[in-house]
Design an enzyme around this catalytic site. Structure first.
Site, PDB file in Angstrom:
ATOM      1  N   ASP A 144      -9.186  10.561   5.385  1.00  0.00           N
ATOM      2  CA  ASP A 144      -8.236   9.457   5.205  1.00  0.00           C
ATOM      3  C   ASP A 144      -7.037   9.611   6.141  1.00  0.00           C
ATOM      4  O   ASP A 144      -5.888   9.546   5.715  1.00  0.00           O
ATOM      5  CB  ASP A 144      -7.775   9.392   3.748  1.00  0.00           C
ATOM      6  CG  ASP A 144      -7.191   8.020   3.382  1.00  0.00           C
ATOM      7  OD1 ASP A 144      -7.460   7.043   4.116  1.00  0.00           O
ATOM      8  OD2 ASP A 144      -6.471   7.932   2.367  1.00  0.00           O
TER       9      ASP A 144
ATOM     10  N   ILE B 121      10.189   8.250  -3.408  1.00  0.00           N
ATOM     11  CA  ILE B 121      10.230   8.321  -1.933  1.00  0.00           C
ATOM     12  C   ILE B 121       8.961   7.785  -1.273  1.00  0.00           C
ATOM     13  O   ILE B 121       8.868   7.733  -0.058  1.00  0.00           O
ATOM     14  CB  ILE B 121      10.472   9.759  -1.453  1.00  0.00           C
ATOM     15  CG1 ILE B 121       9.421  10.709  -2.027  1.00  0.00           C
ATOM     16  CG2 ILE B 121      11.871  10.212  -1.808  1.00  0.00           C
ATOM     17  CD1 ILE B 121       9.540  12.134  -1.492  1.00  0.00           C
TER      18      ILE B 121
END
Length: 371
Positions: free
Chosen positions: A174, A54
């Site tokens: 991040d 996914i």
């Protein structure tokens, strides 16, 4: 496909049985979350079949799985040759095991068995924001302004929780579109905490190795490794511009100008042509709201880190009837990755002040200063 991860860990010198799972590694207590075995995760993911793939995280491919009780999960084993070592892996699971917020991905468990290292998350139905926003335009996902606005606000709330509400604050390091996941109702959930740093409240910055993604990096962090919460604020500002424009921050050819997304947004701000930034696929939207969000993004990406607002203040800017004091807005900080130079411009050292037009709030809300 061989099940599990790929580098052998030296957990204990004495020999352990094959099904041994440590509850503590290198001093990290891991007894408050579920310990999965390789066998359980292989069964859940049909032996990591490609049809269950996914996405891809910072350090490995992510697979959909289903546990015996019917619960869907997302499983991220470390990839072959991954640069994420034991420390980053343990940081991610240890950080998430104590963090609970509706806009953060829930950690279900982990696997450390022999050479295998795997993180198990809640399954989030609509994948990540990068795919929904910047991926195949033929997808069935349509992000109208209401959804985009809610994604901005929810992500801001998740970051505010990490930065301000936890006993020991966390800098994500991040923040980007691929690390924002979308549930069945398109509520955003920040994920991938492998680079996160605990940030004690009594220090001004941490000197650390550079981590993150080009296009989202604050220049003071990219140049000198001086990490503060304001590096996340900068990344979030870039993310807002991506959400509004439907374009990647890595694109450097806006209207033939060779400008980055942030540079182009600043150019349009100076020209008062904010709406030229809006994604053409977004048919109906509030012009006033969109312009305000662009300006909030520019406040978040100012060159001087101390001029950027705290995330709690960003939430207020996005959710309350606040009139921004644009006289205090200075040029964004830019980092030229081709030449390794910063294009930061000198900015007024005064702190940002914003005011409200709401009758329920004070005329002057908050002075934004460095922590």
């Amino acid at each position: 496909m061989r099940c599990g991860c790929f580098r052998r860990l030296s957990i204990k010198k004495e020999k352990r049985p094959n099904n041994y799972i440590s509850s503590e590694i290198e001093g990290y207590p891991l007894d408050n979350i579920r310990n999965f075995s390789d066998k359980e995760l292989c069964l859940a993911t049909d032996n990591y079949h490609l049809s269950n793939k996914i996405g891809r995280g910072g350090f490995g491919t992510v697979f959909q799985g289903t546990l015996k009780d019917g619960r869907k999960i997302a499983v991220k084993p470390l990839s072959v040759g991954s640069k994420q070592g034991v420390r980053e892996f343990l940081t991610e699971i240890n950080t998430l095991s104590y963090v609970k917020h509706e806009n953060l991905v829930e950690l279900v468990g982990f696997c450390v068995q022999g050479p295998n290292r795997t993180v198990v998350y809640e399954y989030v139905e609509n994948g990540n924001l990068h795919t929904a926003l910047l991926g195949n335009k033929k997808s069935n996902i349509k992000l109208e302004w209401r959804k985009r606005s809610a994604i901005c606000i929810g992500t801001a709330k998740g970051l505010a929780y990490l930065h301000e509400e936890l006993a020991q604050h966390i800098v994500h390091r991040d923040i980007k579109a691929s690390n924002v996941l979308l549930d069945k109702d398109f509520n955003p959930k920040i994920g991938d905490f492998g680079m996160a740093k605990l940030f004690p409240d009594d220090i001004t910055h941490i000197s650390t190795r550079i981590a993150g993604t080009t296009g989202y990096l604050a220049p003071e962090y990219a140049l000198g490794g001086q990490l503060t919460k304001k590096a996340d604020v900068y990344s979030f500002g870039v993310l807002i511009l991506e959400i509004i424009s439907g374009k990647s921050s890595s694109r450097t050819n806006w209207e033939g100008s060779q400008k980055s997304l942030l540079e182009w947004a600043w150019h349009l701000h100076e020209e008062e042509k904010w709406l030229e930034l809006v994604d053409q696929d977004m048919e109906e939207f509030s012009e006033k709201e969109v312009i305000k969000y662009i300006k909030v993004a520019l406040f978040c990406t100012q060159a001087a880190a101390k001029r950027r607002p705290l995330m709690t203040q960003v939430v207020d800017m996005l959710t309350k009837d606040i009139q921004l004091n644009e006289k205090q807005l200075t040029a964004p900080g830019l980092f030229n990755t081709d030449v390794g130079e910063s294009s930061q411009k000198k900015s007024n050292p005064e702190s940002l002040v914003y005011h409200t037009s709401s009758t329920e709030a004070l005329a002057s809300i908050t002075e934004v200063t460095a922590r």
